[in-house]
Design an enzyme around this catalytic site. Structure first.
Site, PDB file in Angstrom:
ATOM      1  N   GLY A  11      44.694  50.431  37.591  1.00  6.45           N
ATOM      2  CA  GLY A  11      43.299  50.490  38.032  1.00  6.45           C
ATOM      3  C   GLY A  11      43.104  51.491  39.153  1.00  6.45           C
ATOM      4  O   GLY A  11      42.193  51.346  39.981  1.00  6.45           O
ATOM      5  N   GLN A  15      37.228  51.634  42.284  1.00  5.86           N
ATOM      6  CA  GLN A  15      36.882  51.624  43.713  1.00  5.86           C
ATOM      7  C   GLN A  15      38.099  51.263  44.576  1.00  5.86           C
ATOM      8  O   GLN A  15      38.482  52.002  45.490  1.00  5.86           O
ATOM      9  CB  GLN A  15      35.763  50.609  43.971  1.00  5.86           C
ATOM     10  CG  GLN A  15      35.544  50.329  45.456  1.00  5.86           C
ATOM     11  CD  GLN A  15      34.555  49.205  45.731  1.00  5.86           C
ATOM     12  OE1 GLN A  15      33.400  49.465  46.017  1.00  5.86           O
ATOM     13  NE2 GLN A  15      35.003  47.952  45.652  1.00  5.86           N
ATOM     14  N   ALA A  82      43.841  46.640  37.748  1.00  8.01           N
ATOM     15  CA  ALA A  82      43.116  46.921  36.502  1.00  8.01           C
ATOM     16  C   ALA A  82      42.592  45.626  35.894  1.00  8.01           C
ATOM     17  O   ALA A  82      43.277  44.605  35.915  1.00  8.01           O
ATOM     18  CB  ALA A  82      44.039  47.615  35.508  1.00  8.01           C
ATOM     19  N   SER A 126      40.171  36.754  42.352  1.00  9.75           N
ATOM     20  CA  SER A 126      38.745  36.910  42.636  1.00  9.75           C
ATOM     21  C   SER A 126      38.081  35.613  43.074  1.00  9.75           C
ATOM     22  O   SER A 126      38.411  34.529  42.569  1.00  9.75           O
ATOM     23  CB  SER A 126      38.061  37.398  41.358  1.00  9.75           C
ATOM     24  OG  SER A 126      36.671  37.190  41.435  1.00  9.75           O
ATOM     25  N   GLU A 128      35.345  34.776  42.079  1.00  2.94           N
ATOM     26  CA  GLU A 128      34.697  34.227  40.878  1.00  2.94           C
ATOM     27  C   GLU A 128      35.437  32.996  40.361  1.00  2.94           C
ATOM     28  O   GLU A 128      34.863  32.189  39.635  1.00  2.94           O
ATOM     29  CB  GLU A 128      34.659  35.277  39.760  1.00  2.94           C
ATOM     30  CG  GLU A 128      33.395  36.093  39.684  1.00  2.94           C
ATOM     31  CD  GLU A 128      32.211  35.320  39.123  1.00  2.94           C
ATOM     32  OE1 GLU A 128      31.153  35.371  39.787  1.00  2.94           O
ATOM     33  OE2 GLU A 128      32.313  34.668  38.064  1.00  2.94           O
ATOM     34  N   TYR A 149      35.157  35.873  32.498  1.00  9.25           N
ATOM     35  CA  TYR A 149      35.890  36.667  33.487  1.00  9.25           C
ATOM     36  C   TYR A 149      36.574  35.753  34.506  1.00  9.25           C
ATOM     37  O   TYR A 149      37.760  35.913  34.811  1.00  9.25           O
ATOM     38  CB  TYR A 149      34.924  37.631  34.196  1.00  9.25           C
ATOM     39  CG  TYR A 149      35.503  38.274  35.429  1.00  9.25           C
ATOM     40  CD1 TYR A 149      36.349  39.380  35.337  1.00  9.25           C
ATOM     41  CD2 TYR A 149      35.216  37.765  36.701  1.00  9.25           C
ATOM     42  CE1 TYR A 149      36.890  39.958  36.482  1.00  9.25           C
ATOM     43  CE2 TYR A 149      35.757  38.339  37.840  1.00  9.25           C
ATOM     44  CZ  TYR A 149      36.591  39.434  37.724  1.00  9.25           C
ATOM     45  OH  TYR A 149      37.128  39.996  38.852  1.00  9.25           O
TER      46      TYR A 149
HETATM   47  N1  GDD Z   1      25.183  43.175  38.448  1.00  3.16           N
HETATM   48  C1  GDD Z   1      23.977  42.647  38.710  1.00  3.16           C
HETATM   49  N2  GDD Z   1      22.854  43.295  38.256  1.00  3.16           N
HETATM   50  N3  GDD Z   1      23.907  41.493  39.393  1.00  3.16           N
HETATM   51  C2  GDD Z   1      22.676  40.976  39.655  1.00  3.16           C
HETATM   52  C3  GDD Z   1      21.498  41.610  39.241  1.00  3.16           C
HETATM   53  C4  GDD Z   1      21.598  42.822  38.493  1.00  3.16           C
HETATM   54  O1  GDD Z   1      20.600  43.426  38.089  1.00  3.16           O
HETATM   55  N4  GDD Z   1      20.441  40.855  39.660  1.00  3.16           N
HETATM   56  C5  GDD Z   1      20.940  39.817  40.325  1.00  3.16           C
HETATM   57  N5  GDD Z   1      22.300  39.876  40.323  1.00  3.16           N
HETATM   58  C6  GDD Z   1      23.199  38.861  40.920  1.00  3.16           C
HETATM   59  C7  GDD Z   1      24.202  38.309  39.912  1.00  3.16           C
HETATM   60  O2  GDD Z   1      23.600  37.327  39.092  1.00  3.16           O
HETATM   61  C8  GDD Z   1      25.274  37.769  40.877  1.00  3.16           C
HETATM   62  O3  GDD Z   1      24.901  36.463  41.298  1.00  3.16           O
HETATM   63  C9  GDD Z   1      25.191  38.704  42.084  1.00  3.16           C
HETATM   64  O4  GDD Z   1      23.993  39.460  41.936  1.00  3.16           O
HETATM   65  C10 GDD Z   1      26.384  39.653  42.229  1.00  3.16           C
HETATM   66  O5  GDD Z   1      26.606  40.302  40.996  1.00  3.16           O
HETATM   67  P1  GDD Z   1      27.675  41.505  40.856  1.00  3.16           P
HETATM   68  O6  GDD Z   1      27.434  42.532  41.886  1.00  3.16           O
HETATM   69  O7  GDD Z   1      27.669  41.935  39.422  1.00  3.16           O
HETATM   70  O8  GDD Z   1      29.065  40.833  41.284  1.00  3.16           O
HETATM   71  P2  GDD Z   1      29.752  39.444  40.850  1.00  3.16           P
HETATM   72  O9  GDD Z   1      29.652  38.523  42.028  1.00  3.16           O
HETATM   73  O10 GDD Z   1      29.277  38.962  39.546  1.00  3.16           O
HETATM   74  O11 GDD Z   1      31.275  39.898  40.631  1.00  3.16           O
HETATM   75  C11 GDD Z   1      31.904  40.820  41.501  1.00  3.16           C
HETATM   76  O12 GDD Z   1      32.595  40.133  42.509  1.00  3.16           O
HETATM   77  C12 GDD Z   1      33.706  39.379  42.075  1.00  3.16           C
HETATM   78  C13 GDD Z   1      34.313  38.703  43.305  1.00  3.16           C
HETATM   79  O13 GDD Z   1      33.608  37.532  43.571  1.00  3.16           O
HETATM   80  C14 GDD Z   1      32.825  41.702  40.671  1.00  3.16           C
HETATM   81  O14 GDD Z   1      33.302  42.759  41.483  1.00  3.16           O
HETATM   82  C15 GDD Z   1      34.001  40.928  40.165  1.00  3.16           C
HETATM   83  O15 GDD Z   1      34.910  41.814  39.496  1.00  3.16           O
HETATM   84  C16 GDD Z   1      34.693  40.286  41.359  1.00  3.16           C
HETATM   85  O16 GDD Z   1      35.817  39.554  40.946  1.00  3.16           O
END
Ligand code: GDD
Length: 329
Positions: A11, A15, A82, A126, A128, A149
């Site tokens: 990976g 980032q 990755a 994570s 998550e 995931y």
């Molecule tokens: N992507 C995205 N797009 N998220 C949105 C949106 C949108 O338009 N609108 C609201 N959200 C909300 C999602 O529902 C989620 O609750 C939050 O914003 C964060 O979404 P992401 O930035 O996609 O990150 P994530 O929390 O789902 O996952 C990320 O963080 C994890 C660690 O907790 C990723 O980087 C994962 O790979 C990582 O493991």
């Protein structure tokens, strides 16, 4: 002669891989990366120091390719960054997510076991995995994942612990909460917002469509987080660590902050889009970083507001440069 310090990163084009590479180069490591063959290669995050890295073609889906690279490189440390890492994609491609994000971990660990069980191994776990376990979440909080995931990451975490316990591998699992930067992919919410703010401010867009504005996350700054990854592999004993800021914001607050940096009123531009609501949501993540602070001496340096400002400014510079290049063409 100094001790050999050779790192292999899966990976590396992402980032975290790019920031980690820069940190390890500063620490005088020989840095190698695994890249998957693809007809359109994306090296923009590592382009400025690519000549100081050695890249190898291999694939987390192909066991022998991993064994071959590890035999050739003989790393002292492996960082497994990755994954299929975008949560919504994991509902559309749950099996592929499981192959990369879950079984991929075992393939790397099997290669370590076969070639040299003395290699230190970092697994990118994570927050998550905590899913709807109530905050604050620490190393002892039970996992309750809410997406394919998250489920795959739980597998990756436990197989890492298992290789430590079964074979004595120095294998650690870093449970990182969300971490962002100007190098974040535009599908993730922070970068999606800061990119839109820049385009709206510079007049090339007017609207931003988002899903759930009430979700809460513990957002940190990616360059701070790669320091923690490295620190975990420098300990005397392997262990698992939560890396987080201990501060939480809603998506709505993120939006307010980012539009505020550009002097814009978010209510005039943000629209809700039901298709962006997830089948199951993780409502509230807030990490307890006590253990990493006490044992690794790790502390985040850049806070939420400063990070959002850095990201908005970087996007404004980029959008302005693109507009300028477009005008000249
Ligand atoms: N992507 C995205 N797009 N998220 C949105 C949106 C949108 O338009 N609108 C609201 N959200 C909300 C999602 O529902 C989620 O609750 C939050 O914003 C964060 O979404 P992401 O930035 O996609 O990150 P994530 O929390 O789902 O996952 C990320 O963080 C994890 C660690 O907790 C990723 O980087 C994962 O790979 C990582 O493991």
């Amino acid at each position: 002669m100094g001790e050999r310090r050779v790192a292999l990163i899966t990976g590396i084009t992402g980032q975290d891989g790019s920031y980690l590479s820069e940190l390890l180069l500063e620490e005088s490591y020989e840095v190698h990366g695994i890249v998957r063959r693809s007809s359109t290669e994306r090296f923009e995050r590592i382009a400025s120091f690519k000549d100081r890295l050695t890249l190898h073609q291999a694939d987390l889906l192909d066991q022998l390719s991993l064994v071959d690279v590890i035999r050739q490189v003989r790393p002292t440390e492996i960082y497994n960054l990755a994954a299929q890492s975008f949560v919504p994609t994991s509902w559309r491609q749950p099996l592929l997510t499981g192959e990369f994000t879950a079984l991929g971990v075992t393939r790397v660990l099997e290669a370590v076991r076969l070639v040299d069980p003395g290699i230190r191994f970092y697994q990118a776990s994570s927050s998550e995995m905590f899913g709807n376990s109530p905050p604050p979440q620490g190393e002892r909080t039970p996992f309750s994942p809410r997406s394919p995931y998250g489920v795959a990451k739980v597998y990756g975490h436990f197989i890492t612990v298992n290789y430590r316990e079964s074979y004595g591998v120095f294998a650690v699992s870093g449970i990182l909460f969300n971490h962002e930067s100007p190098r974040r992919g535009k599908e993730f919410v922070t970068r999606k917002v800061t990119d839109a703010v820049a385009r709206i401010k510079l007049g090339v867009a007017d609207e931003l469509r988002l899903g759930n504005l009430e979700a809460r996350r513990d957002w940190g700054y990616a360059p701070d987080y790669v320091r923690a990854m490295w620190g975990m592999l420098q300990q005397r004993e392997p262990g698992d660590y939560v890396i987080a800021t201990g501060v939480q914001h809603t998506v709505r607050q993120l939006v307010e902050c980012a539009f505020g940096v550009a002097g814009l009123d978010w209510r005039r531009h943000v629209r809700s889009d039901p298709s962006l609501i997830r089948p199951a949501e993780v409502d509230s993540l807030l990490g307890d970083p006590t253990r990493s602070r006490d044992r690794l001496g790790w502390k985040p340096r850049v806070g939420f507001e400063e990070m959002v400002r850095l990201m908005v400014e970087a996007d404004m510079d980029r959008v302005a440069a693109e507009a300028h290049a477009g005008a000249r063409a």
